[in-house]
Design a protein around this motif. Structure first.
Motif, short mmCIF file in Angstrom:
data_model
loop_
_atom_site.label_atom_id
_atom_site.label_comp_id
_atom_site.label_asym_id
_atom_site.label_seq_id
_atom_site.Cartn_x
_atom_site.Cartn_y
_atom_site.Cartn_z
N ARG A 115 0.81 -1.22 0.00
CA ARG A 115 0.00 0.00 0.00
C ARG A 115 0.84 1.27 0.00
O ARG A 115 0.48 2.26 -0.63
N TYR A 116 1.94 1.25 0.74
CA TYR A 116 2.77 2.44 0.89
C TYR A 116 4.24 2.06 0.65
O TYR A 116 4.93 1.64 1.56
N PRO A 117 4.74 2.20 -0.58
CA PRO A 117 6.10 1.73 -0.88
C PRO A 117 7.21 2.48 -0.15
O PRO A 117 8.31 1.96 -0.02
N HIS A 118 6.95 3.66 0.34
CA HIS A 118 7.99 4.42 1.07
C HIS A 118 7.55 4.67 2.51
O HIS A 118 7.81 5.72 3.08
N TRP A 177 11.55 2.93 13.48
CA TRP A 177 11.97 1.54 13.67
C TRP A 177 11.87 0.72 12.39
O TRP A 177 12.36 -0.41 12.34
N ALA A 178 11.31 1.27 11.34
CA ALA A 178 11.28 0.59 10.04
C ALA A 178 11.08 1.63 8.95
O ALA A 178 10.24 2.52 9.08
N ARG A 179 11.85 1.49 7.86
CA ARG A 179 11.72 2.42 6.74
C ARG A 179 11.77 1.60 5.44
O ARG A 179 12.78 1.01 5.11
N PHE A 180 10.65 1.59 4.73
CA PHE A 180 10.55 0.84 3.47
C PHE A 180 11.09 1.71 2.33
O PHE A 180 10.86 2.91 2.29
N LYS A 181 11.80 1.07 1.41
CA LYS A 181 12.30 1.74 0.21
C LYS A 181 11.80 0.93 -0.97
O LYS A 181 12.03 -0.28 -1.03
N ASP A 182 11.09 1.59 -1.87
CA ASP A 182 10.51 0.91 -3.04
C ASP A 182 9.69 -0.31 -2.63
O ASP A 182 9.71 -1.34 -3.29
N GLU A 232 -2.95 -3.51 6.83
CA GLU A 232 -1.87 -2.54 6.66
C GLU A 232 -1.10 -2.76 5.35
O GLU A 232 -0.36 -1.89 4.92
N GLY A 233 -1.25 -3.93 4.74
CA GLY A 233 -0.61 -4.21 3.46
C GLY A 233 0.87 -4.56 3.58
O GLY A 233 1.62 -4.42 2.62
N ILE A 234 1.30 -5.00 4.76
CA ILE A 234 2.70 -5.38 4.97
C ILE A 234 2.76 -6.89 5.14
O ILE A 234 2.04 -7.46 5.94
N SER A 235 3.62 -7.51 4.34
CA SER A 235 3.76 -8.96 4.42
C SER A 235 5.23 -9.34 4.36
O SER A 235 6.06 -8.61 3.80
N GLU A 236 5.54 -10.49 4.95
CA GLU A 236 6.91 -10.98 4.93
C GLU A 236 7.17 -11.70 3.60
O GLU A 236 6.35 -12.49 3.15
#
Length: 109
Positions: free
Chosen positions: A8-11, A21-26, A47-51
């Motif tokens: 959902r939120y690439p950045h 505590w976490a920063r997504f890039k692309d 939240e759209g976050i998966s491993e």
């Protein structure tokens, strides 16, 4: 090392009262920190976050050059592990130690 994807939120940047505590890039985030892995796994599916599973990570090429010396410790841990460092030892080292040891190295294929 665990890799997570944010569809959902690439950045996406996740933070609390103590800081980031976490920063997504692309859309991707790598971590060797067990506490961060636990927090990410506990997030609701909405939240759209998966491993990302190990078989999916194999197709992702490592970064071609080392992070800047001023990059975050997380970036340096990711780089060091890609260059063959033990994930727990890399997580225990300081950012400056990782930069000194792995700045001139190349990721293992």
């Amino acid at each position: 090392m665990a890799t997570f994807e944010s569809t959902r939120y690439p950045h996406l940047t996740l933070q609390d009262g103590t800081g980031i505590w976490a920063r997504f890039k692309d859309g991707r985030f790598d971590t060797a920190d067990a506490a961060v892995v636990k927090r990410l796994r506990a997030l609701p599916e909405e939240e759209g976050i998966s491993e990302v599973k190990s078989s999916e990570k194999a197709g992702r090429p490592p970064e071609a050059k080392a992070p800047a010396k001023s990059a975050s410790k997380e970036d340096w841990v990711t780089w060091a592990v890609a260059c063959g460092a033990d994930p727990l030892q890399a997580a225990a080292a300081s950012r400056d130690e990782l930069a000194e040891q792995y700045a001139g190295t190349t990721p293992q294929q």
